[in-house]
Design a protein around this motif. Structure first.
Motif, PDB file in Angstrom:
ATOM      1  N   PRO A 417       0.941  -1.281   0.105  1.00  0.00           N
ATOM      2  CA  PRO A 417      -0.126   0.068   0.078  1.00  0.00           C
ATOM      3  C   PRO A 417       0.858   1.121   0.151  1.00  0.00           C
ATOM      4  CG  PRO A 417      -0.257  -1.530   1.909  1.00  0.00           C
ATOM      5  CD  PRO A 417       0.614  -2.126   1.341  1.00  0.00           C
ATOM      6  N   THR A 418       0.357   2.270  -0.803  1.00  0.00           N
ATOM      7  CA  THR A 418       1.085   3.643  -0.515  1.00  0.00           C
ATOM      8  C   THR A 418       0.549   4.157   0.911  1.00  0.00           C
ATOM      9  OG1 THR A 418      -0.910   4.469  -1.811  1.00  0.00           O
ATOM     10  CG2 THR A 418       1.242   3.925  -2.964  1.00  0.00           C
ATOM     11  N   LEU A 419       0.973   5.384   1.071  1.00  0.00           N
ATOM     12  CA  LEU A 419       0.773   5.997   2.363  1.00  0.00           C
ATOM     13  C   LEU A 419      -0.466   5.857   3.063  1.00  0.00           C
ATOM     14  CD1 LEU A 419       2.135   7.812   4.373  1.00  0.00           C
ATOM     15  CD2 LEU A 419       1.451   9.628   3.452  1.00  0.00           C
ATOM     16  N   ASN A 420      -0.530   5.514   4.117  1.00  0.00           N
ATOM     17  CA  ASN A 420      -1.762   4.975   4.870  1.00  0.00           C
ATOM     18  C   ASN A 420      -1.579   5.590   6.324  1.00  0.00           C
ATOM     19  OD1 ASN A 420      -4.152   3.436   5.087  1.00  0.00           O
ATOM     20  ND2 ASN A 420      -3.017   1.521   4.697  1.00  0.00           N
TER      21      ASN A 420
END
Ligand code: CMC
Length: 429
Positions: A417-420
């Motif tokens: 996942p990208t920034l979370n």
């Protein structure tokens, strides 16, 4: 061969140096690629990556060539002993008479393990796989020789190598004795390296053990054939772990764990178990060749195929001949050998195996010999480890002594996942 390769990225031309080895192998040196382009290379399972340069073993999988320090495996198999071959791999040249004598004497003198270590074996269940015991015990040796923990301590290097090469036989034999509930047999200084191992394995206090010199020769042969195979899974493991300046015992213990897997050294145990299954099933080899071709079956012909050999495995050729000899010497008629030969014949005529260049590898016939000699199948991979030990040591030494060695640290391409953001527990769905 040109001395550089051209690469175009985003309209920018880049020259990458080409490195050439002594046997006409060439590689594009990409060490500065990321600095120049921001790109890394992606090569899962190292299908096309040379992880190092090395002067130990040359292997040409297309031509079926294997040489230790330039000497063909066939010549070593015919003329050398395992101790001499170990010296060759580790120190880079065939020993003189004096060097061989000193090395053999050291191996003889260091065969005992600490008495306290013997008690470790009591903690394992009788059913423990000897590879689990071997890896743990080899790592444990570092606790008895704390001076060896500093891998950069040059003064301790040779004695550590000697201790490991010598004691590993004792540990392997004790692991077996534990599994059959027999008393440990101490090493005997008057015996040669391989004879000593056979004595520790098979002699019992109740009767004298008659050493069969032919079997000592076969043991030497098998260990020589397994002694090195350049950057395979376990050797690469030893080098990677060792690149953190990890001590020899711990680095080799990691290699032993790598070897254990059924796709690597564990295959020799799997081969004999597969042959026994085919035999029990009535011996219809064509049926099992069919199963191996059917991807949905999950069944592979163990002892077949190799990442590097695409013609034949020169070790398998020698071992096949030895299997016939050993069974004759011991007057054993083993149906497994016949099944193995039939299996090889049927597979090698089959389009699936021809197309994929799948040939019998080193593990295909070795188990039949070990079995005839009296080793249980759970010990087969341990025997592979005994053989591979000088190769692992040679690679660890080459790596640790090279002034250009850096810690091994591959990169990756992140696909998660990208920034979370963190969500408090009571707000999660
Ligand atoms: N039986 C049936 N099919 C096989 C076998 C086999 N033993 N080996 C490879 N294949 C097929 C494989 O399914 C694939 O087919 P496709 O192209 O249709 O997908 C193709 O041949 C290439 O195989 P791969 O698994 O991509 O090749 P690899 O280089 O990644 O693996 C290997 C090499 C040795 C792990 C593999 O051949 C194998 O699993 N062999 C059986 C286990 C074995 O004998 N291991 C001992 C290796 S030699 C001693 C050592 O180094 O430890």
């Amino acid at each position: 061969m040109a001395n550089e390769a051209k690469l175009q990225v985003d309209g920018k031309d880049l020259a990458l140096p080409i490195f050439s080895g002594t046997e006409n192998e060439h590689a594009i040196d990409i060490a500065n690629l990321r600095a120049q382009t921001g790109l890394v290379t992606l090569d899962p399972a190292f299908m096309n990556t040379a992880s190092t340069t090395s002067a130990i073993t040359f292997l040409d999988g297309e031509k079926g060539i294997l040489r230790y320090r330039g000497i063909p495996i066939e010549e070593l198999a015919e003329h050398s002993s395992f101790v001499e071959t170990s010296y060759l791999l580790i120190y880079g040249h065939l020993p003189t008479r004096d060097e061989l004598k000193t090395f053999s004497t050291l191996l003889t003198r260091h065969s005992l393990i600490h008495e306290d270590m013997k008690r470790f074996f009591d903690g394992y269940p009788g059913t423990a796989h000897p590879m689990a015991i071997l890896s743990a015990m080899v790592c444990s040796l570092s606790s008895f020789y704390p001076e060896s923990i500093d891998a950069m301590n040059v003064a301790e290097r040779d004695i550590t190598i000697t201790r490991l090469l010598s004691k590993v036989r004792t540990i392997a034999a004790y692991a077996y004795k534990k599994s059959v509930g027999q008393p440990f047999v101490y090493p005997q200084n008057h015996l040669s390296y391989c004879a000593n191992f056979l004595n520790m394995m098979f002699s019992v206090p109740a009767e004298p053990y008659e050493m069969n010199e032919e079997l000592v020769k076969v043991m030497n042969l098998l260990l020589i054939l397994h002694a090195d195979h350049e950057q395979n899974c376990s050797t690469s493991t030893v080098r990677l772990v060792g690149s953190a300046q990890t001590n020899l015992f711990a680095s080799i213990a990691a290699g032993i764990c790598g070897l254990w897997g059924p796709l690597h050294g564990g295959a020799n145990q799997e081969v004999v178990e597969m042959l026994a299954m085919i035999h029990k099933d009535g011996g219809d080899v064509a049926k099992f060749v069919g199963l191996a071709k059917d991807k949905k079956s999950g069944f592979r012909l163990m002892g077949f195929g190799h990442r590097v050999y695409k013609n034949f495995d020169p070790r398998a050729k020698i071992i096949k001949g030895a299997a016939d000899r050993v069974l004759k010497i011991l007057n054993i008629d083993d149906p497994m050998l016949e099944i193995a030969k039939k299996l090889e014949e049927v597979a090698l005529r089959d389009e699936y195996f021809i197309e994929r260049k799948l040939y019998p590898n080193v593990d295909f016939y070795s188990g039949i010999i070990y079995r005839a000699m009296g080793f249980p199948s759970s010990m087969f991979t341990v025997l592979f480890a005994l053989g591979r030990l000088p190769g692992w040591i040679a690679h660890w030494k080459e790596m640790i002594e090279s002034p250009t060695t850096k810690i091994g640290r591959p990169r990756q391409i992140y696909t998660g996942p990208t920034l979370n953001h963190y969500v408090a527990l009571d707000q999660r769905k």
